[in-house]
Design a protein around this motif. Structure first.
Motif, short mmCIF file in Angstrom:
data_model
loop_
_atom_site.label_atom_id
_atom_site.label_comp_id
_atom_site.label_asym_id
_atom_site.label_seq_id
_atom_site.Cartn_x
_atom_site.Cartn_y
_atom_site.Cartn_z
N ARG A 33 0.83 -1.22 0.00
CA ARG A 33 0.00 0.00 0.00
C ARG A 33 0.86 1.26 0.00
O ARG A 33 0.53 2.25 -0.65
N ILE A 34 1.96 1.21 0.73
CA ILE A 34 2.87 2.35 0.77
C ILE A 34 3.50 2.56 -0.60
O ILE A 34 3.61 3.69 -1.09
N SER A 35 3.90 1.47 -1.26
CA SER A 35 4.44 1.57 -2.62
C SER A 35 3.42 2.19 -3.56
O SER A 35 3.76 3.03 -4.40
N GLU A 36 2.18 1.78 -3.44
CA GLU A 36 1.11 2.32 -4.29
C GLU A 36 0.93 3.81 -4.02
O GLU A 36 0.84 4.62 -4.95
N GLY A 39 4.17 5.77 -5.28
CA GLY A 39 4.66 5.51 -6.63
C GLY A 39 5.94 4.69 -6.68
O GLY A 39 6.71 4.78 -7.63
N PHE A 40 6.14 3.87 -5.65
CA PHE A 40 7.32 3.00 -5.60
C PHE A 40 7.01 1.73 -6.38
O PHE A 40 6.83 0.65 -5.81
N LYS A 41 6.93 1.86 -7.69
CA LYS A 41 6.58 0.73 -8.54
C LYS A 41 7.17 0.91 -9.93
O LYS A 41 7.52 2.02 -10.33
N VAL A 42 7.31 -0.21 -10.62
CA VAL A 42 7.80 -0.22 -11.99
C VAL A 42 6.97 -1.22 -12.79
O VAL A 42 6.31 -2.09 -12.22
N ILE A 85 8.96 6.48 5.93
CA ILE A 85 7.97 5.78 5.09
C ILE A 85 8.23 4.28 5.05
O ILE A 85 7.33 3.48 5.26
N ILE A 86 9.47 3.88 4.77
CA ILE A 86 9.82 2.48 4.53
C ILE A 86 10.38 1.80 5.78
O ILE A 86 10.19 0.60 5.98
N GLY A 87 11.07 2.54 6.62
CA GLY A 87 11.59 1.97 7.86
C GLY A 87 12.95 1.30 7.74
O GLY A 87 13.41 0.67 8.67
#
Length: 93
Positions: A33-36, A39-42, A85-87
């Protein structure tokens, strides 16, 4: 849904193929969900997403995408923001 911070086009990030591509959340599992949201996606072709040469099967590719994404994020944000955000820090510097 946020757009990818890594790509503007819809092609495999690893091989540039434009057919049979799938969205990959770089920080997946509990961080999907955090990636979504950020925008942490490819985009990846099916071979590079679900195949033996993809991030779900090869840790080296998984870590490469995580490092590249963090580096891209830190061009406009701080390391502290990323860590919040990511930890976790994926970069060596």
């Amino acid at each position: 849904m946020a757009k990818s911070i890594m790509q503007t086009g819809k092609y495999c990030y690893l091989c540039s193929r434009t057919t049979g591509i799938e969205e990959h959340h770089i920080y997946f599992g509990s961080l999907r969900r955090i990636s979504e949201k950020h925008g942490f996606k490819v985009w990846l072709c099916a071979d590079h997403h679900r195949g033996n040469n993809g991030p779900h099967q090869r840790r080296v590719i998984d870590l490469l995408l995580k490092k590249l994404c963090q580096r891209k994020f830190e061009k406009t944000h701080s390391r502290e923001e990323f860590m919040k955000i990511i930890g976790r820090n994926y970069l060596d510097d």
